[in-house]
Design an enzyme around this catalytic site. Structure first.
Site, mmCIF file in Angstrom:
data_model
loop_
_atom_site.group_PDB
_atom_site.id
_atom_site.type_symbol
_atom_site.label_atom_id
_atom_site.label_comp_id
_atom_site.label_asym_id
_atom_site.label_seq_id
_atom_site.Cartn_x
_atom_site.Cartn_y
_atom_site.Cartn_z
ATOM 1 N N TYR A 178 -1.640 7.541 3.332
ATOM 2 C CA TYR A 178 -0.551 6.277 2.756
ATOM 3 C C TYR A 178 0.503 7.237 3.709
ATOM 4 O O TYR A 178 0.413 8.898 2.324
ATOM 5 C CB TYR A 178 -0.796 5.772 2.399
ATOM 6 C CG TYR A 178 0.472 4.996 2.110
ATOM 7 C CD1 TYR A 178 0.884 3.581 3.197
ATOM 8 C CD2 TYR A 178 1.998 4.977 1.102
ATOM 9 C CE1 TYR A 178 1.808 2.698 2.938
ATOM 10 C CE2 TYR A 178 3.100 4.387 1.239
ATOM 11 C CZ TYR A 178 3.065 3.070 1.976
ATOM 12 O OH TYR A 178 3.814 2.060 2.267
ATOM 13 N N ASP B 283 2.907 16.091 4.104
ATOM 14 C CA ASP B 283 3.012 14.996 3.833
ATOM 15 C C ASP B 283 2.918 15.207 2.075
ATOM 16 O O ASP B 283 2.269 14.351 1.621
ATOM 17 C CB ASP B 283 2.802 13.293 3.692
ATOM 18 C CG ASP B 283 3.847 11.896 3.073
ATOM 19 O OD1 ASP B 283 3.920 11.805 2.405
ATOM 20 O OD2 ASP B 283 3.765 11.333 3.937
ATOM 21 N N LYS C 108 9.845 10.933 -4.341
ATOM 22 C CA LYS C 108 8.950 10.529 -5.619
ATOM 23 C C LYS C 108 9.509 11.243 -6.134
ATOM 24 O O LYS C 108 11.217 11.390 -6.847
ATOM 25 C CB LYS C 108 7.833 10.312 -5.643
ATOM 26 C CG LYS C 108 7.052 9.098 -4.747
ATOM 27 C CD LYS C 108 5.505 8.537 -4.723
ATOM 28 C CE LYS C 108 5.764 7.069 -4.322
ATOM 29 N NZ LYS C 108 4.415 7.685 -3.377
HETATM 30 C C1 LIG Z 1 4.560 6.433 -1.504
HETATM 31 C C2 LIG Z 1 4.409 7.807 -0.219
HETATM 32 C C3 LIG Z 1 5.296 7.547 0.786
HETATM 33 C C4 LIG Z 1 6.300 6.237 0.642
HETATM 34 O O1 LIG Z 1 7.288 6.459 -0.400
HETATM 35 P P1 LIG Z 1 8.064 5.411 -0.677
HETATM 36 O O2 LIG Z 1 9.370 6.180 -1.152
HETATM 37 O O3 LIG Z 1 7.582 5.036 -1.107
HETATM 38 O O4 LIG Z 1 9.106 4.805 1.062
HETATM 39 C C5 LIG Z 1 4.485 7.923 1.696
HETATM 40 N N1 LIG Z 1 3.508 8.906 1.349
HETATM 41 C C6 LIG Z 1 3.019 9.004 0.621
HETATM 42 C C7 LIG Z 1 1.916 10.064 0.247
HETATM 43 C C8 LIG Z 1 3.214 8.259 -0.644
HETATM 44 O O5 LIG Z 1 2.619 8.669 -1.836
#
Ligand SMILES: *Cc1c(COP(=O)(O)O)cnc(C)c1O
Length: 432
Positions: free
Chosen positions: A145, A240, A268
């Site tokens: 994701y 990511d 985050k």
């Molecule tokens: C949470 C998450 C996102 C998206 O971040 P948001 O602040 O919710 O848009 C992207 N990549 C990873 C790996 C995530 O866990």
């Protein structure tokens, strides 16, 4: 039985005005059934719901709250900053301060651009990668994701390596077609994609530790192979690290595994509970971003003083010695406790953990990718989740999410969680 009457009433009201009563789907408890809890307060490792129930929180706002809720240092800094104005749409020194901290923590990030969410970070990093390589296609992994931007909402079919198909109505098939999908931990599938689309792949984007299909670790050599394959093909490797950055180690997964990505996405934790994302990496690539270069990307509230302050104060705490050892010790105890409890209860569970990230998959088989993760017994998990609530622990309301341990969790809290797991698992077998 705990009383959730007030949450139930609030949810009915919320659904009149908010689609599904929530602002992000996982909050609606679709995969565990029932009514989501409405939270009124958090302090340290604990959250309190509208009915006055108290829980040890293992969600931590899905990752950002590595210090726990309402951390004193973060909150008092935020109050001070808020009194001097929350946003100017002009530079402040706080942005440079946080940027310096990020580049010092992750030396492969030579320059960084702050945005307001992880979604923005990955979306912008891919635009940049496409501009830099002058190629259109990207590779992502099934079950990975990276936020909800159009091109990233694509899922693979059942084959080894596949063309992305839109994962959501509203995503043009044309977008999804530029997204190629491979199973996680499958180097062969990525090789196949590079052979099939020579000179067309701009980047491979990956969660260096997958944490959005439940926690799935990269097998030894997997990340190294991706580094080699991308370099050879002239494609960029994008890590990511929205979850893993400042979570697995101060230097993120890239420091743990010793891999140099070309670009890194953060979110985050660097927002300390406020909306922040960031992308950064090689100076030659980052120099393409406007106003330095032609790649457009902007944000009204990007880098605002409140968000920067929450990030700065959080990183200050995390940069102190011994912090990650503490997280490791606590979560390792939790991992062990769950494994023992599962064995004693006779419930087949695979506990995956790295640092303070953990998933207990309710399956007998080994989990290495999304296909194998999906073999988990989600019905059993749902019952486990509600039993955990009854036992005073707020576990993630989905089998395919990570549980998060924070610095605020005490050893005693970990024992309480293990005890709750044990009772929850035993109750599952008792009624089976
Ligand atoms: C949470 C998450 C996102 C998206 O971040 P948001 O602040 O919710 O848009 C992207 N990549 C990873 C790996 C995530 O866990």
């Amino acid at each position: 039985m705990k009383n959730f009457e007030k949450s139930k009433r609030l949810f009915v009201e919320a659904q009149r005005y908010l689609p599904g009563g929530v602002d992000s789907p996982v909050r609606a408890y679709k995969s565990v059934g029932g009514t989501p809890l409405f939270i009124v307060r958090g302090k340290g490792a604990r959250i309190f719901d509208a009915d006055g129930n108290e829980f040890i929180d293992c969600v931590g706002s899905w990752g950002p709250l590595v210090l726990g809720h309402a951390h004193l240092q973060v909150v008092s800094a935020l109050k001070k900053v808020a009194e001097n104005g929350t946003s100017f749409g002009a530079p402040t020194e706080l942005e440079t301060t946080l940027a310096k901290m990020v580049t010092q923590a992750m030396p492969f990030i030579e320059m960084v651009r702050f945005v307001s969410s992880g979604t923005e970070a990955t979306m912008s990093a891919l635009r940049l990668a496409r501009a830099f390589t002058r190629r259109d296609k990207i590779v992502k992994f099934d079950g990975g994701y990276h936020g909800h931007s159009d091109g990233l909402l694509a899922r693979g079919g059942s084959g080894m390596a596949t063309l992305g198909i839109p994962d959501s109505p509203g995503v043009p098939a044309g977008y999804a077609q530029n997204t190629l999908i491979a199973p996680y931990n499958n180097v062969g599938a990525v090789e196949q994609l590079f052979q099939h689309y020579p000179g067309q792949i701009a980047a491979v984007i990956i969660e260096p530790v997958a944490a959005n299909m439940g926690v799935v670790l990269p097998q030894p050599g997997f990340l190294e192979s991706l580094r080699k394959l991308t370099s050879k093909a002239g494609a960029l490797l994008i890590f990511d690290e929205v979850i893993t950055g400042f979570r697995l180690a101060y230097g993120g997964a890239q420091s743990v595994f010793g891999i140099k990505p070309d670009l890194t996405c953060l979110g985050k934790i660097i927002g300390g509970g406020l909306p922040v994302g960031a992308y950064g990496g090689r100076r030659d690539i980052m120099s393409l971003i406007a106003p330095l270069g032609p790649v457009y990307q902007a944000g009204t509230l990007s880098g605002n003083p409140l968000a920067m302050t929450a990030g700065i104060e959080t990183l200050k705490v995390l940069s102190q010695p011994g912090v990650y050892e503490q997280l490791e010790t606590k979560c390792a105890a939790l991992e062990k406790g769950i494994a023992v409890a599962a064995r004693e209860a006779g419930v087949p569970v695979q506990v995956h953990r790295i640092g303070s990230l953990l998933t207990a998959f309710f399956t007998r088989g080994k989990v290495v990718d999304y296909e194998t993760a999906k073999k988990s017994d989600t019905t059993l998990f749902a019952r486990f989740f509600w039993q955990m609530l009854e036992n005073g622990v707020y576990w993630p309301p989905s089998q395919f999410e990570a549980a998060f341990v924070s610095l605020a969790h005490t050893e005693e809290d970990i024992k309480t969680i293990i005890d709750a797991v044990s009772r929850a698992l035993l109750s599952l077998t008792a009624t089976r």
